[in-house]
Every structure is written in structure tokens, then in C-alpha cells.
Design a protein around this motif. Structure first.
Motif, mmCIF file in Angstrom:
data_model
loop_
_atom_site.group_PDB
_atom_site.id
_atom_site.type_symbol
_atom_site.label_atom_id
_atom_site.label_comp_id
_atom_site.label_asym_id
_atom_site.label_seq_id
_atom_site.Cartn_x
_atom_site.Cartn_y
_atom_site.Cartn_z
ATOM 1 N N ALA A 1 -9.634 -17.142 67.960
ATOM 2 C CA ALA A 1 -10.129 -16.019 67.399
ATOM 3 C C ALA A 1 -10.566 -16.211 66.150
ATOM 4 N N VAL A 2 -10.077 -16.864 65.211
ATOM 5 C CA VAL A 2 -10.699 -17.553 64.116
ATOM 6 C C VAL A 2 -11.808 -18.151 64.241
ATOM 7 N N SER A 3 -12.024 -19.153 65.307
ATOM 8 C CA SER A 3 -13.322 -19.906 65.378
ATOM 9 C C SER A 3 -14.464 -18.946 66.031
ATOM 10 N N ARG A 4 -13.754 -17.937 66.790
ATOM 11 C CA ARG A 4 -15.032 -16.898 67.286
ATOM 12 C C ARG A 4 -15.546 -16.216 66.253
ATOM 13 N N VAL A 5 -14.990 -15.601 65.294
ATOM 14 C CA VAL A 5 -15.353 -15.030 64.170
ATOM 15 C C VAL A 5 -16.235 -15.874 63.146
ATOM 16 N N GLU A 6 -15.902 -17.037 63.215
ATOM 17 C CA GLU A 6 -16.794 -17.894 62.378
ATOM 18 C C GLU A 6 -17.992 -18.508 63.096
ATOM 19 N N ASN A 7 -18.040 -18.430 64.330
ATOM 20 C CA ASN A 7 -19.335 -18.537 65.137
ATOM 21 C C ASN A 7 -20.054 -17.485 64.963
ATOM 22 N N MET A 8 -19.581 -16.343 65.295
ATOM 23 C CA MET A 8 -20.262 -14.972 65.298
ATOM 24 C C MET A 8 -21.113 -14.724 63.959
ATOM 25 N N ILE A 9 -20.324 -15.251 62.918
ATOM 26 C CA ILE A 9 -21.097 -15.118 61.419
ATOM 27 C C ILE A 9 -22.074 -16.138 61.480
ATOM 28 N N ALA A 10 -22.043 -17.147 62.146
ATOM 29 C CA ALA A 10 -22.980 -18.057 62.068
ATOM 30 C C ALA A 10 -24.382 -17.979 62.911
ATOM 31 N N MET A 11 -23.986 -17.172 63.981
ATOM 32 C CA MET A 11 -25.132 -16.651 64.750
ATOM 33 C C MET A 11 -26.066 -15.412 64.240
ATOM 34 N N GLY A 12 -25.419 -14.895 63.245
ATOM 35 C CA GLY A 12 -26.163 -13.761 62.538
ATOM 36 C C GLY A 12 -27.194 -14.278 61.488
ATOM 37 N N GLY A 13 -27.287 -15.739 61.361
ATOM 38 C CA GLY A 13 -28.171 -16.388 60.324
ATOM 39 C C GLY A 13 -27.537 -16.694 59.045
ATOM 40 N N PHE A 14 -26.568 -16.461 58.775
ATOM 41 C CA PHE A 14 -25.844 -16.414 57.292
ATOM 42 C C PHE A 14 -25.689 -17.893 56.958
ATOM 43 N N ARG B 1 -10.170 3.305 56.072
ATOM 44 C CA ARG B 1 -10.098 2.330 57.061
ATOM 45 C C ARG B 1 -11.241 2.531 58.035
ATOM 46 N N ILE B 2 -11.901 1.220 58.473
ATOM 47 C CA ILE B 2 -12.940 0.956 59.245
ATOM 48 C C ILE B 2 -12.486 0.355 60.820
ATOM 49 N N ILE B 3 -12.857 0.912 61.896
ATOM 50 C CA ILE B 3 -12.281 0.471 63.209
ATOM 51 C C ILE B 3 -13.505 0.014 63.845
ATOM 52 N N VAL B 4 -13.611 -1.103 64.280
ATOM 53 C CA VAL B 4 -14.659 -1.623 65.116
ATOM 54 C C VAL B 4 -14.129 -1.862 66.569
ATOM 55 N N GLY B 5 -14.783 -1.093 67.416
ATOM 56 C CA GLY B 5 -14.209 -1.192 68.919
ATOM 57 C C GLY B 5 -14.215 -2.616 69.476
ATOM 58 N N GLU B 6 -15.425 -3.447 69.146
ATOM 59 C CA GLU B 6 -15.432 -4.579 69.482
ATOM 60 C C GLU B 6 -16.619 -5.369 68.849
ATOM 61 N N VAL B 7 -15.972 -6.620 68.097
ATOM 62 C CA VAL B 7 -16.682 -7.346 67.413
ATOM 63 C C VAL B 7 -17.245 -8.438 68.275
ATOM 64 N N ARG B 8 -18.502 -8.400 68.296
ATOM 65 C CA ARG B 8 -19.395 -9.340 68.945
ATOM 66 C C ARG B 8 -20.545 -10.079 68.356
#
Length: 480
Positions: free
Chosen positions: A368-381, A331-338
């Protein structure tokens, strides 16, 4: 003199008889002041000196404390002092402080001298004026806005305290002591820093020149007693059926995203869920400042690192999550995905690391779903939105929403399943939802976390782990 006052008071037609001239209501005027020697002989004892006002006492003790503190630094070796046990350190400091007070002839009562010893020991060994606040278990946050304003949050409300620092230098010394303990620094060249206390409490420091009115220090405190789902039930944050469902979710290796605003209790809830991980599983945690307190024996804790003075050596959250995949985690536990690490966490969830968890800032499960999508977009993918949403729908199975309500209470407001995709939309299904029913005379909200009556999609997963009967009992109890 008497004659004038008597004649003025009596009628003009008839003079008063001699016997009435002795009426006692006519008193002689005060005599002139006696010579200094006579006055000294007859003067009453002077009244006792009025006690000093609290502010005057604080100012006097503050001046004495500065003098004693400076003399103390010249008298002791802090490196040698640090080698002693904590209790002996305080005893040694108390002895030296008493000697300095006697040598310099400071007049202090027993209580004032004890206060002086405590303040100086806290300055050298602890967090200075903040030590009494850190020791209290009813405080959730300590917020220092420069040397003259210290706020706390207790019972969901923010209050101003009488705590003050001597000056900005004392506050900065304490900030530097906190961050240096975890190998970080805070100064003009690096004025923002995340750190932690020895008990895991999260610390954020922002120093001048970015903080205009003096260093701003924020401490998110952890309670000494570790919170569990049972405790959250006692506090009214969650109902027993929902708590039982979350235990099953934690045990059955279901991928969970915990969503909520600042101070809503996301990390506390994540700690509670990790208690139900099997002791034989290998768990790796990734955090900006290590806060999670997992009880399992096989846990690897990783923490990010800021760049050094040359701007090199930075280790980001994405670096840690990507490296986790090479460490044979279960298991991988990420304290805060940002940030862009959201993509790597989804990849991990989709490649056999079932039961991975993380927290995200959002106001409801859909956001929360939209936030994850936006964070992936901010990563330049450079990925189409539909592809990203498919990744989210395949990876995340349950979203748990925590919220701090307007009365200051913290509640679990949603337990929501991710069902899949319909067209280009991620479909969600609420299993539990909190409904506000009213407000009592004290302004506290009245509500209940209700089961929606829908059967969970993870029912088959619960059956695979032998938990379907416990899940059925919990949902039946929720239906009562």
C-alpha cells in the motif's frame, strides 16, 4: 387361420381332441382397421395435450412480451407515467397490459399473465430481468456478460444464473437507463461508464464495440441492512478487541488508509469506520461514483464527472480533492485513491485535516505504501523518492488491510501502524495480524486475528481524546 397355427403347434403323430381345440391361448389376429366413420364412432377420447417444455414456454412468452411491449409503447405516454407514484405506475401499466392481451386474443394462464406484467413493468420502470437479483440481499455482485450470461457472487462464490435478456438491445436500454439517472451516458462514442443505483450500489458499464460479446454490466450491491463493526464481528471478519481498536481509531481523528484487493470489502470497512466520526465535524467525501453512506448530519458529497461529447467539462478526482481544501473540511474521505490525487490527500492529511481516510488497491500494508508512492510518481511530480516517502510516513498513521481469502470469506488481516522513516525506508509495525491455523471439512479456513503484543504509537492520541482506558481494555482482552 386357426387350423394352421394349431397344426403347427400340435405333434404330427396325433391330432388334438375336439375339446382341446377351444384352448383360450390361441387368440385371433388383430382385425383390419375399421372404416373411418366406424373408427370415429368407437375411438377413445384423445389423451390430454402434453405440457409445454419450459424452454418452449419461455419462447412463447417472449414473443408475446415483445408484441405487448411494442403495443404498450404506442398506448402510453412515458413522461406522464413518470409523474405518478411508483405503486400507481405499476397499477396503470398492469391495466393497460391486460387490455392489450384481451384485444390481441393471447391465451395466457393467470400465472403467465402475472409474469408478463412483472417482466414488462421491470423493463419500463426497473432493471428488467435483473430486478429479482437486485431485490435479493444475499448477492454481493451481479455480472452480466452480454445478453445470455448473468453471473452472481453469493457467499463468496460465483454462480451462473438462468437469467437472460431478450437481446442486446434490451441490455443496452437498461444500461443507458442506469447511467442517465446520474447524468451520464454510455454509447459507441463513450463506451465506458461508472454510475450508481438509487441505493448507492456501484455500477460499471462497458459497451460495444469494446465489449465484443455484448454490453458488460457489473453491479456491486450494497446490503439493505447497513453493516457495522459489530456485524463484522458476528460474521467472523474481525475480532471484538480489533473492532474496539478500530472504533477508537475512527473516533480519535487518526489518518487511515484502507488497503485491499478487488471485492475484499474496503468500501464496507470505510463505511464502518466513518460511523465513529463526531456528529459536529464537517466531512467532505470525494468519489468516482458516490457509494459511501455516512450517517453524520454535516456531510458534503462530491462526485467526479466525465467529459461531454465535445471532450470538455471533465472533473477529475484531483480537482475535487484540491477544491476540498477551500471548503473548510475537518475530514476528507476519498472513496478510492487511484491516481495523482494521492499527493493532494497526503497534503490534506499533513495540513490539519486529521482523521482523513481513503482506500487503495494493494495486497498488504507494505505494498500500500509503494502504491501511494507510485501513484504520486504517475502524476508527474518531480520529487525524490525519499521526499515522497517522508510525506507518506508523516501523513498516514494506520493502514488496515482487508482481504478475501481463498474460501470466499472476507477478513481483516492486518492493522498496521506507520512509525516513520529509517534511512529511506518507511517503517511499519503490525498491531493485529490474521494467522491461518487450518481448514475444516467444508473447505473453510480456520484462523484468528491476533494482537502482536506491541503498544500502539497512537496511545497518546487516544489519551488526548479520553479513550486510553477503552484501548487498554481492548488490548488486554486481545491478550487473553
Amino acid at each position: 387361420m386357426f387350423g394352421k397355427r394349431d397344426s403347427a403347434a400340435a405333434p404330427k403323430a396325433k391330432a388334438p381332441p375336439p375339446a382341446e381345440a377351444k384352448v383360450v391361448e390361441f387368440r385371433p389376429e388383430p382385425k383390419p382397421a375399421a372404416p373411418p366413420a366406424a373408427a370415429a364412432a368407437k375411438a377413445p377420447e384423445p389423451p390430454p395435450t402434453a405440457p409445454e417444455a419450459p424452454r418452449e414456454v419461455d419462447e412463447r412468452l417472449g414473443q408475446i412480451q415483445v408484441a405487448v411491449f411494442n403495443a404498450l409503447l404506442e398506448s402510453i405516454d412515458l413522461n406522464e407515467l413518470g409523474k405518478l407514484p411508483a405503486k400507481q405506475q405499476r397499477e396503470e401499466l398492469a391495466d393497460v397490459i391486460s387490455e392489450i392481451v384481451n384485444i390481441k386474443n393471447f391465451v395466457l394462464s393467470g400465472a403467465e399473465q402475472q409474469r408478463l406484467v412483472d417482466d414488462i413493468c421491470n423493463d419500463i420502470l426497473g432493471l428488467g430481468p435483473l430486478e429479482p437479483l437486485v431485490a435479493r440481499d444475499d448477492i454481493a455482485d451481479i455480472m452480466v456478460n452480454g445478453p445470455n450470461k448473468v453471473y452472481i457472487e453469493t457467499k463468496g462464490r460465483i454462480e451462473l444464473t438462468p437469467i437472460r435478456f431478450r437481446d442486446g438491445a434490451q441490455l443496452m436500454n437498461i444500461c443507458q437507463r442506469i447511467v442517465s439517472a446520474v447524468g451520464r451516458r454510455v454509447d459507441e462514442s463513450s463506451p465506458i461508464c461508472d454510475a450508481r443505483l438509487a441505493d448507492g450500489s456501484r455500477v460499471n458499464v462497458i459497451a460495444p464495440p469494446l465489449a465484443i460479446d455484448g454490453a458488460a454490466l457489473t453491479i456491486r450491491k450494497f446490503k439493505k441492512e447497513k453493516l457495522t463493526l459489530e456485524k463484522l464481528v458476528e460474521f467472523g471478519s474481525i475480532t471484538p478487541p480489533c473492532a474496539e481498536a478500530l472504533k477508537i481509531i475512527g473516533h480519535c481523528r487518526i489518518n487511515v488508509l484502507i488497503s485491499g484487493g478487488t471485492g475484499s470489502g474496503k468500501t464496507t470497512l470505510l463505511n464502518c469506520l466513518t460511523r465513529y466520526i463526531e456528529t459536529g465535524e464537517r466531512v467532505i467525501t470525494c468519489e468516482d461514483a458516490a457509494e459511501l453512506q455516512l450517517q453524520q448530519p454535516h456531510v458534503v458529497r462530491l462526485e467526479t464527472r466525465p467529459p461531454n461529447l465535445e471532450g470538455k467539462g471533465q472533473v477529475t478526482m484531483r480537482d475535487l480533492v484540491r477544491n476540498c481544501l477551500r471548503m473548510r473540511p475537518e475530514r476528507i474521505i476519498v472513496g478510492e485513491v487511484r491516481g495523482p490525487e494521492a499527493f493532494d490527500l497526503l497534503q490534506a492529511m499533513n495540513t490539519g485535516h486529521d482523521g482523513s481516510m481513503g482506500t487503495v488497491h494493494a495486497n498488504n500494508p507494505r505494498e500500500a505504501v509503494s502504491r501511494v508512492e507510485n501513484m504520486i510518481a504517475m502524476g508527474g511530480f518531480n520529487l525524490p523518492s525519499s521526499t515522497v516517502r517522508e510525506q507518506i510516513a508523516a501523513a498516514v498513521q494506520v493502514i488496515v488491510q482487508a482481504q478475501r481469502l481463498r474460501d470466499g470469506s472476507r477478513k481483516i488481516t492486518h492493522v498496521t501502524e506507520v512509525l516513520g522513516m529509517e534511512g529511506e525506508v518507511v517503517t511499519l509495525q503490525d498491531l493485529f495480524i490474521y494467522e491461518v491455523e487450518g481448514e475444516d471439512a467444508n473447505g473453510k479456513l480456520i484462523g484468528r486475528l491476533k494482537w502482536t503484543g506491541l503498544r500502539p504509537k497512537f496511545w497518546e492520541r487516544a489519551r488526548y481524546f479520553g479513550k486510553e482506558r477503552a484501548l487498554a481494555a481492548a488490548l488486554e482482552q486481545a491478550n487473553v
